[in-house]
Design a protein around this motif. Structure first.
Motif, mmCIF file in Angstrom:
data_model
loop_
_atom_site.group_PDB
_atom_site.id
_atom_site.type_symbol
_atom_site.label_atom_id
_atom_site.label_comp_id
_atom_site.label_asym_id
_atom_site.label_seq_id
_atom_site.Cartn_x
_atom_site.Cartn_y
_atom_site.Cartn_z
ATOM 1 N N TYR A 1 0.852 -1.384 -0.069
ATOM 2 C CA TYR A 1 -0.012 0.104 -0.087
ATOM 3 C C TYR A 1 0.917 1.237 -0.054
ATOM 4 C CZ TYR A 1 -4.269 -2.307 0.763
ATOM 5 O OH TYR A 1 -5.529 -3.215 0.493
ATOM 6 N N TYR A 2 1.870 1.269 0.761
ATOM 7 C CA TYR A 2 2.515 2.520 1.092
ATOM 8 C C TYR A 2 4.095 2.818 0.539
ATOM 9 C CZ TYR A 2 -1.495 2.859 4.142
ATOM 10 O OH TYR A 2 -2.620 2.896 4.639
ATOM 11 N N LYS A 3 4.613 1.613 0.020
ATOM 12 C CA LYS A 3 6.173 1.812 -0.502
ATOM 13 C C LYS A 3 6.318 2.816 -1.450
ATOM 14 C CE LYS A 3 10.239 -0.792 -1.539
ATOM 15 N NZ LYS A 3 10.858 -2.217 -1.924
ATOM 16 N N LEU A 4 5.494 2.795 -2.549
ATOM 17 C CA LEU A 4 5.642 3.860 -3.556
ATOM 18 C C LEU A 4 5.310 5.226 -3.122
ATOM 19 C CD1 LEU A 4 4.418 1.664 -6.603
ATOM 20 C CD2 LEU A 4 6.861 2.321 -6.208
ATOM 21 N N LEU A 5 4.345 5.021 -2.197
ATOM 22 C CA LEU A 5 3.563 6.439 -1.733
ATOM 23 C C LEU A 5 4.715 7.156 -1.184
ATOM 24 C CD1 LEU A 5 0.104 6.789 -0.196
ATOM 25 C CD2 LEU A 5 2.239 7.575 1.038
ATOM 26 N N ILE A 6 5.444 6.548 -0.146
ATOM 27 C CA ILE A 6 6.457 6.997 0.664
ATOM 28 C C ILE A 6 7.398 7.543 -0.187
ATOM 29 C CG2 ILE A 6 8.344 6.225 2.147
ATOM 30 C CD1 ILE A 6 6.295 4.332 3.519
ATOM 31 N N GLU A 7 8.002 6.852 -1.221
ATOM 32 C CA GLU A 7 8.815 7.320 -2.259
ATOM 33 C C GLU A 7 8.411 8.587 -2.944
ATOM 34 O OE1 GLU A 7 9.844 4.181 -4.824
ATOM 35 O OE2 GLU A 7 10.748 2.849 -3.209
ATOM 36 N N ASP A 8 7.234 8.661 -3.324
ATOM 37 C CA ASP A 8 6.588 9.926 -3.974
ATOM 38 C C ASP A 8 6.719 11.171 -2.930
ATOM 39 O OD1 ASP A 8 5.915 8.398 -6.153
ATOM 40 O OD2 ASP A 8 3.963 7.869 -5.811
ATOM 41 N N LEU A 9 6.256 10.829 -2.029
ATOM 42 C CA LEU A 9 6.191 12.053 -1.031
ATOM 43 C C LEU A 9 7.595 12.596 -0.434
ATOM 44 C CD1 LEU A 9 3.374 10.895 1.454
ATOM 45 C CD2 LEU A 9 3.362 12.846 -0.262
ATOM 46 N N ASN A 10 8.857 11.510 -0.727
ATOM 47 C CA ASN A 10 10.461 12.092 -0.430
ATOM 48 C C ASN A 10 10.401 12.489 1.027
ATOM 49 O OD1 ASN A 10 12.630 12.435 -1.520
ATOM 50 N ND2 ASN A 10 12.292 14.724 -2.027
ATOM 51 N N LEU A 11 9.895 11.454 1.785
ATOM 52 C CA LEU A 11 9.925 11.947 3.082
ATOM 53 C C LEU A 11 11.383 12.090 3.799
ATOM 54 C CD1 LEU A 11 7.417 9.550 4.852
ATOM 55 C CD2 LEU A 11 7.031 11.737 3.793
ATOM 56 N N LYS A 12 12.395 11.273 3.311
ATOM 57 C CA LYS A 12 13.662 11.471 3.747
ATOM 58 C C LYS A 12 14.397 12.819 3.288
ATOM 59 C CE LYS A 12 15.789 8.848 -0.280
ATOM 60 N NZ LYS A 12 16.352 7.815 -0.602
ATOM 61 N N HIS A 13 13.673 13.559 2.569
ATOM 62 C CA HIS A 13 14.422 14.925 2.331
ATOM 63 C C HIS A 13 13.563 16.050 3.020
ATOM 64 C CE1 HIS A 13 16.498 12.451 -1.209
ATOM 65 N NE2 HIS A 13 17.504 12.926 -0.393
ATOM 66 N N ARG A 14 12.613 15.672 3.671
ATOM 67 C CA ARG A 14 11.745 16.843 4.054
ATOM 68 C C ARG A 14 12.269 17.324 5.528
ATOM 69 N NH1 ARG A 14 6.260 17.419 2.326
ATOM 70 N NH2 ARG A 14 5.766 16.192 0.673
ATOM 71 N N LYS A 15 12.367 18.556 5.855
ATOM 72 C CA LYS A 15 12.506 18.984 6.903
ATOM 73 C C LYS A 15 11.352 18.447 8.041
ATOM 74 C CE LYS A 15 13.288 23.237 9.829
ATOM 75 N NZ LYS A 15 13.168 24.719 9.693
ATOM 76 N N ILE A 16 11.894 17.774 9.237
ATOM 77 C CA ILE A 16 10.613 17.366 10.021
ATOM 78 C C ILE A 16 10.735 18.260 11.345
ATOM 79 C CG2 ILE A 16 10.593 15.445 11.983
ATOM 80 C CD1 ILE A 16 11.898 13.740 10.136
ATOM 81 N N ILE A 17 9.777 18.594 11.664
ATOM 82 C CA ILE A 17 9.223 19.464 12.952
ATOM 83 C C ILE A 17 8.434 18.576 13.931
ATOM 84 C CG2 ILE A 17 8.010 21.356 14.051
ATOM 85 C CD1 ILE A 17 8.310 22.703 11.242
ATOM 86 N N SER A 18 9.154 17.952 15.104
ATOM 87 C CA SER A 18 8.573 16.970 15.908
ATOM 88 C C SER A 18 7.815 17.597 17.090
ATOM 89 C CB SER A 18 9.839 16.302 16.661
ATOM 90 O OG SER A 18 10.449 15.542 15.602
ATOM 91 N N LEU A 19 6.656 17.086 17.281
ATOM 92 C CA LEU A 19 5.706 17.768 18.378
ATOM 93 C C LEU A 19 5.447 16.705 19.571
ATOM 94 C CD1 LEU A 19 3.020 19.509 15.989
ATOM 95 C CD2 LEU A 19 5.261 20.288 16.712
ATOM 96 N N ASN A 20 5.022 16.957 20.453
ATOM 97 C CA ASN A 20 4.559 16.199 21.605
ATOM 98 C C ASN A 20 3.181 15.850 21.295
ATOM 99 O OD1 ASN A 20 7.242 16.397 23.050
ATOM 100 N ND2 ASN A 20 6.325 18.417 23.943
#
Length: 265
Positions: free
Chosen positions: A226-245
């Motif tokens: 379901y999600y492998k190609l989608l994760i690649e399309d969204l390019n998650l590894k190159h996004r800036k992450i803002i972590s919240l509680n």
């Protein structure tokens, strides 16, 4: 055994994924617990009606985020095994095209000057408010994009597992909206099974079945399909992450951190 499975109030990709996981769980436990079939409802329950899924609607089972405040702990049996690697906790923004500049190179302080739009009663509202974001919480899932287009707020967010499906099916009718491509929020937001407390034997079966398909790789295989190609399309590894509680999260999930390796990136 017929399992009354409520599978509403979510995107189609989540509905299909969660149904397939349930089928695998029940199949993996057939030898011990016997044959099964699923009676599935995809009806949407607006607002707080969701909390009645067990007490008044008499469903046996549903999937939701761990710590969903619409359910009291004593009214559910929670199976503490995430179904989708906390992918819902990676939150991707949908914005107006004209506002793209507001998000490029934006830091936490910049984002907190903007307003997030969230449908009424969604758990995200409390999470963002606790983290001192400006939140506009009202209306329904269906009208959130009309509100965004009208400028009532600056952005809305959805889990990485469903943002493309939601955009395609609900937001793309608005030509001036797009999926923002440089940022994402993260907070612990795992999807788990909630079981009707009147069905303790089913809860045991679900827990055993989930453990089984986790150990033999079936759960991973379903996730990837379901999600492998989608994760690649969204390019998650190159996004800036803002972590919240997430103040709503049960203790057993409180230490979840961004883990892009677990998403097969």
């Amino acid at each position: 055994l017929t399992v009354d499975f409520w599978n509403g109030n979510r995107s189609e990709i989540r509905q299909d994924h969660e149904r397939e996981v349930l089928e695998a769980v029940l199949e993996a436990t057939t030898l011990e617990f016997g044959p099964w079939k699923i009676s599935e409802s995809r009806a949407d329950y607006p607002g707080k009606e969701e909390s009645l899924a067990f007490s008044e609607k008499n469903h046996d089972l549903l999937v939701t985020i761990a710590g969903n405040q619409k359910f009291k702990p004593e009214d559910i049996l929670m199976i503490s095994k995430p179904l989708a690697r906390n992918l819902l906790g990676y939150r991707i923004l949908i914005i107006n095209d004209k506002d793209t500049f507001k998000f490029k190179e934006a830091n936490l302080k910049d984002i907190k000057q903007l307003t997030l739009g969230i449908p009424e009663t969604w758990s995200d509202a409390d999470i963002f408010r606790t983290n001192e974001f400006k939140v506009s919480e009202k209306g329904s899932f269906d009208d959130v994009f009309n509100r965004l287009v009208s400028g009532e707020f600056d952005y809305t967010t959805f889990g990485a597992n469903e943002v493309e499906s939601i955009f395609k099916n609900r937001a793309s009718q608005h030509a001036d909206l797009s999926i923002e491509n440089s940022l994402m929020f993260f907070y612990p937001f795992p999807l788990v099974f909630y079981v009707n407390p009147k069905q303790p034997k089913l809860a045991v079966r679900i827990e055993k079945g989930l453990e089984n398909i986790e150990n033999n790789g079936v759960l991973s295989g379903i996730f990837d399909s379901y999600y492998k190609l989608l994760i690649e399309d969204l390019n998650l590894k190159h996004r800036k992450i803002i972590s919240l509680n997430n103040p709503l999260i049960p203790d057993e999930f409180a230490d979840l951190k961004p883990d892009l390796k677990s998403l097969s990136l």
